[in-house]
Design an enzyme around this catalytic site. Structure first.
Site, PDB file in Angstrom:
ATOM      1  N   ARG A  98       0.859  -1.180   0.000  1.00 51.41           N
ATOM      2  CA  ARG A  98       0.000   0.000   0.000  1.00 51.41           C
ATOM      3  C   ARG A  98       0.904   1.242   0.000  1.00 51.41           C
ATOM      4  O   ARG A  98       1.941   1.261   0.681  1.00 51.41           O
ATOM      5  CB  ARG A  98      -0.910   0.030   1.235  1.00 51.41           C
ATOM      6  N   GLU A 139      -3.175   7.782  -4.303  1.00 47.52           N
ATOM      7  CA  GLU A 139      -3.567   7.356  -5.663  1.00 47.52           C
ATOM      8  C   GLU A 139      -4.839   8.055  -6.108  1.00 47.52           C
ATOM      9  O   GLU A 139      -5.747   8.206  -5.299  1.00 47.52           O
ATOM     10  CB  GLU A 139      -3.785   5.830  -5.666  1.00 47.52           C
ATOM     11  N   HIS A 197      -0.871   0.499  -9.859  1.00 47.62           N
ATOM     12  CA  HIS A 197      -1.539  -0.449  -8.951  1.00 47.62           C
ATOM     13  C   HIS A 197      -2.161  -1.623  -9.727  1.00 47.62           C
ATOM     14  O   HIS A 197      -3.383  -1.817  -9.715  1.00 47.62           O
ATOM     15  CB  HIS A 197      -2.621   0.279  -8.126  1.00 47.62           C
TER      16      HIS A 197
HETATM   17  C1  DGY Z   1      -5.555  -5.902  -3.244  1.00 49.54           C
HETATM   18  O1  DGY Z   1      -6.259  -6.885  -3.545  1.00 49.54           O
HETATM   19  O2  DGY Z   1      -5.502  -5.472  -2.099  1.00 49.54           O
HETATM   20  C2  DGY Z   1      -4.739  -5.278  -4.323  1.00 49.54           C
HETATM   21  O3  DGY Z   1      -4.144  -4.106  -3.937  1.00 49.54           O
HETATM   22  C3  DGY Z   1      -5.525  -5.105  -5.598  1.00 49.54           C
HETATM   23  O4  DGY Z   1      -5.820  -6.346  -6.088  1.00 49.54           O
END
Ligand code: DGY
Length: 326
Positions: free
Chosen positions: A239, A268, A286
């Protein structure tokens, strides 16, 4: 009898929508954009279940707007930092995520970024496309070695472990840090548990796989960059806020580290000013889990969770299990 209603906040694979439609009355946001908080509240009103994305903040206000008949919010993601867990539990609403099915895709993507930064792929591609290539040269785009180098893993969950397994193909030395040691995995993989300081100082490649929690926000900032090798590469496919992006721009500019590969960002889709001008960073939007099989598998978990809960059964995954005991 009328069917229970489900709202899907953005288009997911058609197979998954069809599976939901076979049981429920389903409405999907067909515009390929995230809903505003006001639109989200409006759209979830009166629904029995909601399929949310990591871009939807599921707050107490949103859950109140949905109403007391809402039983489940199923995130189409493994990460769930967009959920207000306390608010959902207080309202007896089940929250679910999609663990397990995106480990391979995310770990492969981690390696894609790692190798691309090490071998300066984006920079070299741009060089050729802009007509600068004059022919072969021995000292051209000399990058970094990967084989037998030290890979540091912050967060040894399912994805961190998958990355460690893939690193064996490159004969890498693996060190890791986590809130808890996993001796069984150490025995299986040869990974060595180290404290955070050692992880920073010894990693040639440092890859982040911690969840976003108050304790992991800015896990990597100026003090951490100063401890890293000048030849180190940082990879983040967890993240964005796990890395202090302002400090990262400074570290890349000052060459405190060799480079970075980023799949995720602090705010983002905004990118910290200065980052895009730098050649020693690879920036992708992402997309770590963006493979066809993974997307469908994520949807299958969402569908199973909603079907189970709306038919009075237990969900297959749940991130606020207290609610199942209420
Ligand atoms: C998640 O699943 O948390 C990813 O960041 C996106 O698939």
């Amino acid at each position: 009898m009328s069917k229970a209603s489900v709202y899907v906040t953005r288009l997911i694979p058609q197979e998954n929508i069809d599976a939901l439609r076979s049981e429920f009355d389903v409405e999907v946001n067909m515009e390929d954009r995230a809903l505003s908080p006001a639109e989200l509240k409006e759209k979830v009103r009166g629904k029995s279940a909601v399929v949310s994305l990591l871009t939807d903040n599921i707050t107490g206000d949103v859950l109140d707007a949905a109403g007391p008949q809402c039983k489940i919010v199923a995130n189409y993601a493994v990460g769930f930092n967009n959920f207000d867990l306390k608010a959902a539990t207080a309202r007896k609403i089940i929250l679910t995520n999609t663990p397990g099915v995106l480990d391979d895709a995310t770990a492969t993507h981690t390696f894609t970024l790692l190798l691309s930064v090490a071998r300066r792929i984006a920079e070299a591609d741009k060089f050729v496309r802009t007509g600068k290539w004059q022919g072969w040269s021995p000292m051209f785009f000399v990058g970094l070695d990967v084989d037998r180098r030290t890979l540091g893993i912050a967060g040894l969950g399912r994805i961190g472990k998958n990355v460690a397994r893939k690193a064996r193909g490159f004969d890498m030395r693996i060190i890791y840090n986590d809130v808890q040691r996993d001796q069984a995995f150490e025995a299986e993989s040869g990974a060595v548990f180290v404290d955070k300081d050692t992880l920073l100082r010894e990693s040639d490649y440092l890859t982040l796989h911690v969840p976003l929690l108050p304790e992991t926000r800015h896990y990597i900032s100026t003090a951490e960059f100063k401890k890293m090798k000048r030849t180190a590469v940082l990879i983040n496919a967890s993240r964005g806020p796990v890395v202090d992006e302002k400090a990262l721009v400074e570290a890349l500019r000052e060459k405190l580290i060799f480079g970075a590969g980023l799949d995720v960002f602090e705010n983002e889709p905004s990118i910290e000013p200065g980052l895009m001008e730098l050649d020693n960073v690879i920036i992708v939007p992402h997309v770590a889990s963006a493979t066809p099989d993974t997307r469908i598998a994520m949807g299958n978990i969402v569908v199973a969770n909603i079907s189970n809960v709306l038919n009075g059964r237990q969900p297959v995954t749940c991130v606020n299990p207290e609610v199942l005991k209420i």
